[in-house]
Design a protein around this motif. Structure first.
Motif, PDB file in Angstrom:
ATOM      1  N   ARG A   1       0.874  -1.255   0.094  1.00  0.00           N
ATOM      2  CA  ARG A   1      -0.105  -0.088   0.123  1.00  0.00           C
ATOM      3  C   ARG A   1       0.833   1.309   0.135  1.00  0.00           C
ATOM      4  NH1 ARG A   1      -2.439   0.128   6.084  1.00  0.00           N
ATOM      5  NH2 ARG A   1      -0.374   0.422   7.248  1.00  0.00           N
ATOM      6  N   SER A   2       0.284   2.289  -0.374  1.00  0.00           N
ATOM      7  CA  SER A   2       1.180   3.557  -0.630  1.00  0.00           C
ATOM      8  C   SER A   2       1.288   4.273   0.745  1.00  0.00           C
ATOM      9  CB  SER A   2       0.544   4.657  -1.613  1.00  0.00           C
ATOM     10  OG  SER A   2       0.365   3.792  -2.923  1.00  0.00           O
ATOM     11  N   THR A   3       2.201   4.785   0.860  1.00  0.00           N
ATOM     12  CA  THR A   3       2.480   5.586   2.350  1.00  0.00           C
ATOM     13  C   THR A   3       2.739   7.097   2.027  1.00  0.00           C
ATOM     14  OG1 THR A   3       5.082   4.990   2.421  1.00  0.00           O
ATOM     15  CG2 THR A   3       3.148   3.661   3.598  1.00  0.00           C
ATOM     16  N   TYR A   4       2.699   8.052   2.821  1.00  0.00           N
ATOM     17  CA  TYR A   4       2.689   9.332   2.648  1.00  0.00           C
ATOM     18  C   TYR A   4       3.836  10.062   3.667  1.00  0.00           C
ATOM     19  CZ  TYR A   4      -1.144   8.589  -0.675  1.00  0.00           C
ATOM     20  OH  TYR A   4      -1.775   8.130  -1.737  1.00  0.00           O
ATOM     21  N   ARG A   5       4.311  11.152   3.494  1.00  0.00           N
ATOM     22  CA  ARG A   5       5.148  11.557   4.490  1.00  0.00           C
ATOM     23  C   ARG A   5       5.524  13.093   4.140  1.00  0.00           C
ATOM     24  NH1 ARG A   5      10.683  12.703   4.328  1.00  0.00           N
ATOM     25  NH2 ARG A   5      11.750  12.441   6.391  1.00  0.00           N
ATOM     26  N   CYS A   6       5.515  13.749   5.272  1.00  0.00           N
ATOM     27  CA  CYS A   6       5.470  15.335   5.350  1.00  0.00           C
ATOM     28  C   CYS A   6       6.989  15.353   5.393  1.00  0.00           C
ATOM     29  CB  CYS A   6       4.953  15.964   6.597  1.00  0.00           C
ATOM     30  SG  CYS A   6       5.265  17.555   6.539  1.00  0.00           S
ATOM     31  N   THR A   7       7.385  16.540   4.155  1.00  0.00           N
ATOM     32  CA  THR A   7       8.772  16.803   4.108  1.00  0.00           C
ATOM     33  C   THR A   7       9.147  17.728   5.123  1.00  0.00           C
ATOM     34  OG1 THR A   7       7.928  18.377   2.252  1.00  0.00           O
ATOM     35  CG2 THR A   7       8.424  16.171   1.482  1.00  0.00           C
ATOM     36  N   ASN A   8       8.227  18.265   5.721  1.00  0.00           N
ATOM     37  CA  ASN A   8       8.863  19.270   6.601  1.00  0.00           C
ATOM     38  C   ASN A   8       8.919  19.073   7.878  1.00  0.00           C
ATOM     39  OD1 ASN A   8       9.123  21.916   7.660  1.00  0.00           O
ATOM     40  ND2 ASN A   8       7.060  22.276   8.508  1.00  0.00           N
ATOM     41  N   CYS A   9       8.228  17.822   8.557  1.00  0.00           N
ATOM     42  CA  CYS A   9       8.320  17.493   9.883  1.00  0.00           C
ATOM     43  C   CYS A   9       8.423  15.839  10.023  1.00  0.00           C
ATOM     44  CB  CYS A   9       7.103  17.831  10.828  1.00  0.00           C
ATOM     45  SG  CYS A   9       5.604  16.987  10.147  1.00  0.00           S
ATOM     46  N   GLY A  10       8.464  15.291   8.625  1.00  0.00           N
ATOM     47  CA  GLY A  10       8.631  13.738   8.746  1.00  0.00           C
ATOM     48  C   GLY A  10       7.399  12.778   9.185  1.00  0.00           C
ATOM     49  N   PHE A  11       6.474  13.462   9.456  1.00  0.00           N
ATOM     50  CA  PHE A  11       5.095  12.997   9.914  1.00  0.00           C
ATOM     51  C   PHE A  11       4.606  12.091   8.737  1.00  0.00           C
ATOM     52  CE2 PHE A  11       0.535  12.926  10.658  1.00  0.00           C
ATOM     53  CZ  PHE A  11       0.523  12.011  11.683  1.00  0.00           C
ATOM     54  N   THR A  12       4.102  10.722   8.998  1.00  0.00           N
ATOM     55  CA  THR A  12       3.774   9.852   8.024  1.00  0.00           C
ATOM     56  C   THR A  12       2.123   9.664   8.320  1.00  0.00           C
ATOM     57  OG1 THR A  12       4.275   8.174   9.406  1.00  0.00           O
ATOM     58  CG2 THR A  12       5.663   8.766   7.777  1.00  0.00           C
ATOM     59  N   PRO A  13       1.217  10.345   7.728  1.00  0.00           N
ATOM     60  CA  PRO A  13      -0.302  10.381   7.813  1.00  0.00           C
ATOM     61  C   PRO A  13      -0.615   9.026   7.135  1.00  0.00           C
ATOM     62  CG  PRO A  13       0.244  11.899   6.059  1.00  0.00           C
ATOM     63  CD  PRO A  13       1.599  11.601   6.761  1.00  0.00           C
ATOM     64  N   PRO A  14      -1.833   8.388   7.125  1.00  0.00           N
ATOM     65  CA  PRO A  14      -2.422   7.287   6.793  1.00  0.00           C
ATOM     66  C   PRO A  14      -2.898   7.455   5.406  1.00  0.00           C
ATOM     67  CG  PRO A  14      -3.873   8.031   8.334  1.00  0.00           C
ATOM     68  CD  PRO A  14      -2.816   9.009   8.692  1.00  0.00           C
ATOM     69  N   LYS A  15      -3.086   8.696   4.922  1.00  0.00           N
ATOM     70  CA  LYS A  15      -3.485   9.027   3.552  1.00  0.00           C
ATOM     71  C   LYS A  15      -2.978  10.464   3.392  1.00  0.00           C
ATOM     72  CE  LYS A  15      -8.052  10.574   4.914  1.00  0.00           C
ATOM     73  NZ  LYS A  15      -9.655  10.347   4.610  1.00  0.00           N
ATOM     74  N   TRP A  16      -3.191  10.628   2.041  1.00  0.00           N
ATOM     75  CA  TRP A  16      -2.758  11.967   1.468  1.00  0.00           C
ATOM     76  C   TRP A  16      -3.718  13.058   2.163  1.00  0.00           C
ATOM     77  CZ3 TRP A  16      -4.729  15.939  -1.169  1.00  0.00           C
ATOM     78  CH2 TRP A  16      -3.827  17.270  -1.558  1.00  0.00           C
ATOM     79  N   THR A  17      -3.116  14.435   2.565  1.00  0.00           N
ATOM     80  CA  THR A  17      -3.951  15.330   2.973  1.00  0.00           C
ATOM     81  C   THR A  17      -3.218  16.596   2.686  1.00  0.00           C
ATOM     82  OG1 THR A  17      -2.696  15.558   4.914  1.00  0.00           O
ATOM     83  CG2 THR A  17      -4.987  14.368   4.931  1.00  0.00           C
ATOM     84  N   GLY A  18      -4.107  17.713   2.290  1.00  0.00           N
ATOM     85  CA  GLY A  18      -3.305  18.700   1.769  1.00  0.00           C
ATOM     86  C   GLY A  18      -2.652  19.514   2.761  1.00  0.00           C
ATOM     87  N   ARG A  19      -2.966  19.422   4.113  1.00  0.00           N
ATOM     88  CA  ARG A  19      -2.190  19.885   5.219  1.00  0.00           C
ATOM     89  C   ARG A  19      -1.834  18.961   6.078  1.00  0.00           C
ATOM     90  NH1 ARG A  19      -5.120  24.471   9.137  1.00  0.00           N
ATOM     91  NH2 ARG A  19      -6.074  22.479   9.751  1.00  0.00           N
ATOM     92  N   CYS A  20      -0.657  19.147   6.604  1.00  0.00           N
ATOM     93  CA  CYS A  20      -0.135  18.013   7.647  1.00  0.00           C
ATOM     94  C   CYS A  20      -0.622  18.158   8.891  1.00  0.00           C
ATOM     95  CB  CYS A  20       1.627  18.367   7.685  1.00  0.00           C
ATOM     96  SG  CYS A  20       2.274  17.229   9.009  1.00  0.00           S
ATOM     97  N   SER A  21      -1.172  17.282   9.466  1.00  0.00           N
ATOM     98  CA  SER A  21      -1.834  17.510  10.784  1.00  0.00           C
ATOM     99  C   SER A  21      -0.990  17.629  11.918  1.00  0.00           C
ATOM    100  CB  SER A  21      -2.862  16.124  11.125  1.00  0.00           C
ATOM    101  OG  SER A  21      -1.873  14.965  11.021  1.00  0.00           O
ATOM    102  N   GLU A  22       0.350  17.302  11.588  1.00  0.00           N
ATOM    103  CA  GLU A  22       1.281  17.501  12.829  1.00  0.00           C
ATOM    104  C   GLU A  22       1.974  19.076  13.028  1.00  0.00           C
ATOM    105  OE1 GLU A  22       3.871  16.324  16.008  1.00  0.00           O
ATOM    106  OE2 GLU A  22       1.956  15.278  14.679  1.00  0.00           O
ATOM    107  N   CYS A  23       2.467  19.453  11.773  1.00  0.00           N
ATOM    108  CA  CYS A  23       2.982  21.014  11.758  1.00  0.00           C
ATOM    109  C   CYS A  23       1.971  21.913  11.212  1.00  0.00           C
ATOM    110  CB  CYS A  23       4.386  20.766  11.104  1.00  0.00           C
ATOM    111  SG  CYS A  23       4.411  20.166   9.438  1.00  0.00           S
TER     112      CYS A  23
END
Length: 523
Positions: free
Chosen positions: A11-33
């Motif tokens: 399955r595909s994984t996603y990662r925030c390039t700013n803080c490294g957070f890995t959400p379960p699916k793609w989102t327009g805004r990172c929920s961590e940073c």
């Protein structure tokens, strides 16, 4: 039992390039940073069920586990050892956070020098200053030791290399927000970098039985900067507090896996460094030859430690339609409620006056036990009459004018007696009274205000209460030598009530008031 099966689904994984957070699916805004457009697809790793593997050590009954290796070692700074629960435990990771300029680096440099020895090397790594700058501070506070090693690094791999080379028993890292790993993207201090740095240092500390002290930054709201996960990972979290304009510094334990979290360490900041204060009550008192209106003393509990503090109030006629209400070291909502209670139940009219309330020495009073002292200071300033200098007031005041019980009254009275105070106003049933101290129990704010010389001490709207010439039920008085005190209660009969003088006939001077209290003896 059926064997565990390995799934080969991807399955595909996603990662925030700013803080490294890995959400379960793609989102327009990172929920961590909360950064927009930073979530990208990072590939499709194989998802499989983990099978059972070999263990590092077999499980044993808890009674057979050797606890001697986890015995704490003193840091040779008594106030810090008090908060830590005796000292530093091998393998423990301690996070010390505080505002800039409060003295974190100075304190930990002193700890590193005093803990260093022939068999206990100490490694101090600074990421905010150069090695020469730290050396200048060490010369100023006399924190030089041949077994204290110093390095200036900001790369995690270099820090781990210094640990491998020096093999210290104590590591001081100033600060965790300045160290970064080259294997991760993002600036130092980001959530992903802090997680990686903290995890690597914790792993080294547990493996080598090395105590680690981490310096942490705080936000403008006072919280520790970085992800909340950092506070969960470490073993001990300490907050370093203090007003930059005052000499007092406090260390509070927020989390401690090896001791209690209700201890407080007191320090005094000097040009030559920070020294511990085993008896800090003197910093909160004003030495004066004659009493002045608007001051009252109380005993507050900082953790388990009782501290005598002074509350000051000043009331002046207002020249503006909306009178000012200013506080320092006290909570403004609490002051507002006490003012309303004094107007309603104490008969003190302060609606058209500017009111200023503060504490002495930069101490912050937030516990309800200081309510009675605040109310008496305000009433004393309104009456322009000083309270006796040997008097302390302890108790919580409710909106109905009642004086409520607080915890640790015996401990507070013992501290007041040790410092030479001879009289105290307390809620009912204070417990054992120290020798040489006279304690008067008050149940309402009207009873407490009778301590102001020349004031009748009546309740504002109680029709059953009379003025200064009337009679009323006397308050209970205890001293250390009475039989009632040894039994823990006072039983005033009708004959005893007639023998006790009228408390509403208050003398006009503080000296006469104190002499009147000395003559009071329970039957």
């Amino acid at each position: 039992m059926a064997a565990r099966s390995n799934s080969s689904k991807t399955r595909s994984t996603y990662r925030c390039t700013n803080c490294g957070f890995t959400p379960p699916k793609w989102t327009g805004r990172c929920s961590e940073c909360n950064a927009w457009g930073t979530v990208e697809e990072a590939g499709g790793p194989t998802v499989r069920t983990t099978a059972a593997g070999p263990v590092s050590a077999p499980a044993r009954p808890i009674g057979q586990v050797d606890a001697t290796t986890a015995a704490s070692r003193p840091t040779n700074i008594d106030e810090l050892d008090r908060v830590l629960g005796g000292g530093l435990v091998p393998g423990a990771v301690v996070l010390l956070a505080g505002e800039p300029g409060v003295g974190k680096s100075t304190l930990l440099l002193d700890v590193a020098a005093k803990a260093a020895g022939p068999e206990q090397r100490t490694l101090y790594i600074t990421g905010e200053e150069s090695a020469s700058q730290v050396r200048l501070r060490a010369d100023r506070i006399n924190a030089l030791s041949p077994h204290l090693f110093l390095a200036a690094e900001t790369d995690l791999a270099a820090v781990l290399g210094h640990i491998e080379q020096v093999r210290p028993t104590l590591l001081v890292l100033d600060s965790v927000q300045t160290i970064a790993s080259a294997e991760l993207d993002g600036a130092p201090g980001g959530p992903a970098q802090i997680r990686e740095v903290a995890a690597a240092l914790i792993r080294e500390s547990k493996t080598r039985a090395m105590s680690t002290l981490l310096v942490g930054h705080v936000t403008k709201e006072g919280a520790i900067a970085g992800p909340r996960l950092l506070e969960h990972l470490v073993d001990v979290v300490l907050h370093f507090e203090g007003d930059r304009h005052a000499r007092l510094r406090l260390i509070r334990g927020v989390k401690n896996r090896y001791g209690a979290t209700d201890e407080v360490g007191c320090f005094e900041l000097h040009d030559s460094g920070i020294i511990g204060l085993p008896d800090p009550s003197g910093l909160f008192l004003t030495k004066r030859s004659v009493p002045v209106p608007g001051t009252c003393l109380t005993v507050t509990l900082e953790g388990r430690r009782p501290l005598v503090a002074e509350v000051q109030a000043l009331l002046v006629d207002s020249v503006i339609p909306s009178p000012r209400r200013a506080t320092s070291g006290l909570e403004s909502p609490r002051i507002a409620m006490i003012l309303a209670m004094l107007e309603r139940h104490g008969g003190v009219r302060m609606g058209k006056m500017d009111i200023y309330a503060a504490t002495v020495g930069g101490v912050k009073l937030s516990e309800p036990a200081a309510d009675l002292a605040i109310a008496l200071a305000l009433a004393s300033s309104a009456a322009d009459t000083p309270l006796p200098q040997e008097l302390v007031a302890i108790g919580e005041v409710g909106l109905a004018g009642e004086v409520r019980r607080v915890t640790g009254v015996e401990r507070r009275l013992a501290e007041a007696a040790r410092l030479g105070f001879t009289h105290a106003l307390v809620p009912p049933e204070p417990g054992k009274v120290p020798k040489g101290m006279r304690v008067i129990e008050v149940t309402t704010i009207g009873d407490a205000m009778a301590a102001i010389p020349g004031r009748p001490g009546r309740l504002g709207r109680d029709p059953d209460r009379k003025g200064a010439t009337g009679r009323r039920t006397p308050r209970q008085v205890r001293d250390a030598d009475s039989e009632e005190n040894r039994r823990g209660r006072v039983d005033l009969t009708d004959e005893a009530q007639r023998a006790v003088p009228n408390y509403l006939d208050i003398p006009d001077s503080a000296d006469e008031l104190m002499r009147g209290w000395e003559e009071i003896e329970p039957d």
